[in-house]
Design a protein around this motif. Sequence first.
Motif, PDB file in Angstrom:
ATOM      1  N   PRO A 186     -22.917   9.884  28.680  1.00  0.00           N
ATOM      2  CA  PRO A 186     -21.562   9.981  28.135  1.00  0.00           C
ATOM      3  C   PRO A 186     -20.527   9.953  29.257  1.00  0.00           C
ATOM      4  N   HIS A 187     -19.273  10.183  28.935  1.00  0.00           N
ATOM      5  CA  HIS A 187     -18.247  10.255  29.973  1.00  0.00           C
ATOM      6  C   HIS A 187     -17.939  11.724  30.263  1.00  0.00           C
ATOM      7  N   ILE A 188     -17.229  11.965  31.340  1.00  0.00           N
ATOM      8  CA  ILE A 188     -16.880  13.347  31.706  1.00  0.00           C
ATOM      9  C   ILE A 188     -15.469  13.694  31.237  1.00  0.00           C
ATOM     10  N   LEU A 189     -14.481  12.900  31.649  1.00  0.00           N
ATOM     11  CA  LEU A 189     -13.099  13.213  31.306  1.00  0.00           C
ATOM     12  C   LEU A 189     -12.442  12.179  30.401  1.00  0.00           C
ATOM     13  N   LYS A 190     -12.801  10.902  30.568  1.00  0.00           N
ATOM     14  CA  LYS A 190     -12.129   9.843  29.812  1.00  0.00           C
ATOM     15  C   LYS A 190     -13.131   8.792  29.378  1.00  0.00           C
ATOM     16  N   PHE A 191     -12.984   8.302  28.145  1.00  0.00           N
ATOM     17  CA  PHE A 191     -13.926   7.340  27.592  1.00  0.00           C
ATOM     18  C   PHE A 191     -14.111   6.120  28.486  1.00  0.00           C
ATOM     19  N   ARG A 201     -17.158   4.979  30.605  1.00  0.00           N
ATOM     20  CA  ARG A 201     -18.395   4.418  30.052  1.00  0.00           C
ATOM     21  C   ARG A 201     -18.538   2.916  30.316  1.00  0.00           C
ATOM     22  N   ILE A 202     -17.424   2.227  30.516  1.00  0.00           N
ATOM     23  CA  ILE A 202     -17.459   0.770  30.696  1.00  0.00           C
ATOM     24  C   ILE A 202     -16.821   0.420  32.035  1.00  0.00           C
ATOM     25  N   TRP A 203     -17.678   0.090  32.989  1.00  0.00           N
ATOM     26  CA  TRP A 203     -17.272  -0.237  34.369  1.00  0.00           C
ATOM     27  C   TRP A 203     -17.430  -1.739  34.532  1.00  0.00           C
ATOM     28  N   ILE A 204     -16.329  -2.433  34.782  1.00  0.00           N
ATOM     29  CA  ILE A 204     -16.374  -3.883  34.868  1.00  0.00           C
ATOM     30  C   ILE A 204     -15.655  -4.361  36.120  1.00  0.00           C
ATOM     31  N   GLU A 205     -16.356  -5.182  36.874  1.00  0.00           N
ATOM     32  CA  GLU A 205     -15.794  -5.741  38.106  1.00  0.00           C
ATOM     33  C   GLU A 205     -15.261  -4.659  39.043  1.00  0.00           C
ATOM     34  N   GLU A 225     -27.208   0.844  29.629  1.00  0.00           N
ATOM     35  CA  GLU A 225     -27.942   2.113  29.637  1.00  0.00           C
ATOM     36  C   GLU A 225     -28.176   2.617  28.216  1.00  0.00           C
ATOM     37  N   ALA A 226     -29.422   2.931  27.902  1.00  0.00           N
ATOM     38  CA  ALA A 226     -29.749   3.482  26.586  1.00  0.00           C
ATOM     39  C   ALA A 226     -29.125   4.855  26.411  1.00  0.00           C
ATOM     40  N   GLY A 227     -28.973   5.263  25.153  1.00  0.00           N
ATOM     41  CA  GLY A 227     -28.466   6.597  24.853  1.00  0.00           C
ATOM     42  C   GLY A 227     -29.609   7.591  24.818  1.00  0.00           C
ATOM     43  N   LEU A 228     -29.916   8.115  23.640  1.00  0.00           N
ATOM     44  CA  LEU A 228     -30.966   9.137  23.535  1.00  0.00           C
ATOM     45  C   LEU A 228     -32.374   8.558  23.677  1.00  0.00           C
ATOM     46  N   GLY A 229     -32.605   7.406  23.098  1.00  0.00           N
ATOM     47  CA  GLY A 229     -33.993   6.971  22.961  1.00  0.00           C
ATOM     48  C   GLY A 229     -34.325   5.645  23.576  1.00  0.00           C
ATOM     49  N   GLY A 230     -35.203   4.923  22.914  1.00  0.00           N
ATOM     50  CA  GLY A 230     -35.659   3.656  23.422  1.00  0.00           C
ATOM     51  C   GLY A 230     -35.812   2.660  22.295  1.00  0.00           C
ATOM     52  N   GLU A 231     -36.911   2.740  21.582  1.00  0.00           N
ATOM     53  CA  GLU A 231     -37.267   1.757  20.561  1.00  0.00           C
ATOM     54  C   GLU A 231     -36.139   1.487  19.571  1.00  0.00           C
ATOM     55  N   HIS A 232     -35.518   2.535  19.048  1.00  0.00           N
ATOM     56  CA  HIS A 232     -34.494   2.357  18.022  1.00  0.00           C
ATOM     57  C   HIS A 232     -33.082   2.626  18.545  1.00  0.00           C
ATOM     58  N   ASP A 233     -32.921   2.663  19.847  1.00  0.00           N
ATOM     59  CA  ASP A 233     -31.604   2.905  20.424  1.00  0.00           C
ATOM     60  C   ASP A 233     -30.683   1.724  20.125  1.00  0.00           C
ATOM     61  N   ALA A 234     -29.404   2.009  20.016  1.00  0.00           N
ATOM     62  CA  ALA A 234     -28.435   0.940  19.746  1.00  0.00           C
ATOM     63  C   ALA A 234     -28.494  -0.165  20.792  1.00  0.00           C
ATOM     64  N   THR A 235     -28.792   0.197  22.030  1.00  0.00           N
ATOM     65  CA  THR A 235     -28.815  -0.778  23.118  1.00  0.00           C
ATOM     66  C   THR A 235     -30.063  -1.657  23.110  1.00  0.00           C
ATOM     67  N   SER A 236     -31.057  -1.280  22.302  1.00  0.00           N
ATOM     68  CA  SER A 236     -32.316  -2.021  22.285  1.00  0.00           C
ATOM     69  C   SER A 236     -32.277  -3.245  21.381  1.00  0.00           C
ATOM     70  N   VAL A 237     -31.183  -3.411  20.658  1.00  0.00           N
ATOM     71  CA  VAL A 237     -31.073  -4.508  19.701  1.00  0.00           C
ATOM     72  C   VAL A 237     -30.911  -5.861  20.406  1.00  0.00           C
ATOM     73  N   PHE A 238     -30.251  -5.852  21.555  1.00  0.00           N
ATOM     74  CA  PHE A 238     -29.885  -7.109  22.208  1.00  0.00           C
ATOM     75  C   PHE A 238     -31.018  -7.638  23.092  1.00  0.00           C
ATOM     76  N   PRO A 239     -31.143  -8.959  23.215  1.00  0.00           N
ATOM     77  CA  PRO A 239     -32.188  -9.528  24.073  1.00  0.00           C
ATOM     78  C   PRO A 239     -31.898  -9.245  25.545  1.00  0.00           C
ATOM     79  N   ASN A 240     -32.912  -8.785  26.284  1.00  0.00           N
ATOM     80  CA  ASN A 240     -32.705  -8.510  27.703  1.00  0.00           C
ATOM     81  C   ASN A 240     -33.740  -9.244  28.544  1.00  0.00           C
ATOM     82  N   ILE A 241     -33.461  -9.334  29.840  1.00  0.00           N
ATOM     83  CA  ILE A 241     -34.369 -10.037  30.753  1.00  0.00           C
ATOM     84  C   ILE A 241     -35.238  -9.073  31.550  1.00  0.00           C
ATOM     85  N   LEU A 242     -34.851  -7.781  31.563  1.00  0.00           N
ATOM     86  CA  LEU A 242     -35.579  -6.811  32.380  1.00  0.00           C
ATOM     87  C   LEU A 242     -35.262  -5.398  31.897  1.00  0.00           C
ATOM     88  N   THR A 243     -36.284  -4.541  31.901  1.00  0.00           N
ATOM     89  CA  THR A 243     -36.097  -3.121  31.577  1.00  0.00           C
ATOM     90  C   THR A 243     -36.452  -2.277  32.796  1.00  0.00           C
TER      91      THR A 243
END
Length: 381
Positions: free
Chosen positions: A70-75, A78-82, A133-151
């Motif tokens: 999660p974040h500490i002070l500001k949302f 969570r999203i760091w870009i460039e 980065e996954a949240g709580l889990g793995g198999e059914h985590d929201a981040t696991s839906v998308f195709p990836n090249i490496l875990t």
Amino acid sequence: MLQQFLESKPLYYTEIDYTRMPRAYKSIKEQVKIPKIIHLIGTNGKGTTGRFLATALHKSGKKVLHYTSPHILKFNERIWIEGQDISDEYLDSLHIKLQKLLDKEFIDTLSYFEYTTFLALLAASDCEYLVLEAGLGGEHDATSVFPNILTLVTPIDKDHEAFLGNTINSIATTKLKAVQTKAILAKQKHTEVYDVARKLACENCFEVKKVEDYITSEDKEKIDSFAKENNLASYLVDNLSLSIAALKELGIEYNVNHFKNGKLFGRLTRLADNILVDVGHNALAAESIAKSLKGSKYTLVYNSYKDKDYRNILEILKPIIQEVLLIDVDDQRIEEKEKIEAVLETFTIPYKKFETLESERSYLVFGSFSVVEAFLKVYRE
């Protein structure tokens, strides 16, 4: 705009619908460009490993987004870009775009984490890499839906047992079922993790390697030199090693200077000469800190969620604790003060309510993101 919308959403649902996130993604996937995704799963070290990797990719000339939680002070954290946290303006524009893409069913029912995962995906649409980065889990985590090249699999230990199971075998199985094509395992405390990885690799036809398969003696020299120069704790050295293994798997040459400023705030971060803060909240994190700070004594600024094994955590930290200061945290998940005090009395650890800091004492702020957030609000006033 976005913040108001997110405040109305639950972070996670206790009654999980494993079909919602896949259905939501299927409904928009033809309209979203997917970058090369490196997925991070595990119990500890996902955030720092991801930031080390994203920083090195950025400094190697690759356009990259790192999604962490999660974040500490500001949302925006969570999203760091460039090389920097996403702006409020860009977040709001992504929110507007996502509201147009998603059916009302998903706008209304996606959890906070599921919705913000989609925001990160949209933000990364013109990136070459997305470090996810996954949240709580793995198999059914929201981040696991998308195709990836490496875990990348950071150390796995007991945590969030209500969601993941109460044995290392069950937790490792749930997490490692997220692997799609290839995985690199960090150094693991529990041998069961390696056993589960090998079993699932055979069953699901993916490749699994260990971080040791990539790190040469030359790499070790570079890592040791960088760690000494930047005063990295041992667990951060392990995270750095895993990120280097990922770069080597991707065929990207690295320079140790690429990792400068790659450490995430709140991971054994020194706020002042006498103040360290760490967002760790489980036994594995406590073991890493106790090992890193062995031989010194600290006043521990602490509190804990009800579902955490704070008895075990305090027992692990006891050799480095001089006194505990219990800090107030405004969260309904926080344990009753009297119950934590009873454990402290069992271990004969002195304690009192957190009120002020003394310049002659050394402080360690630890317990969760919420504990660090509560402390920083007081510290920065």
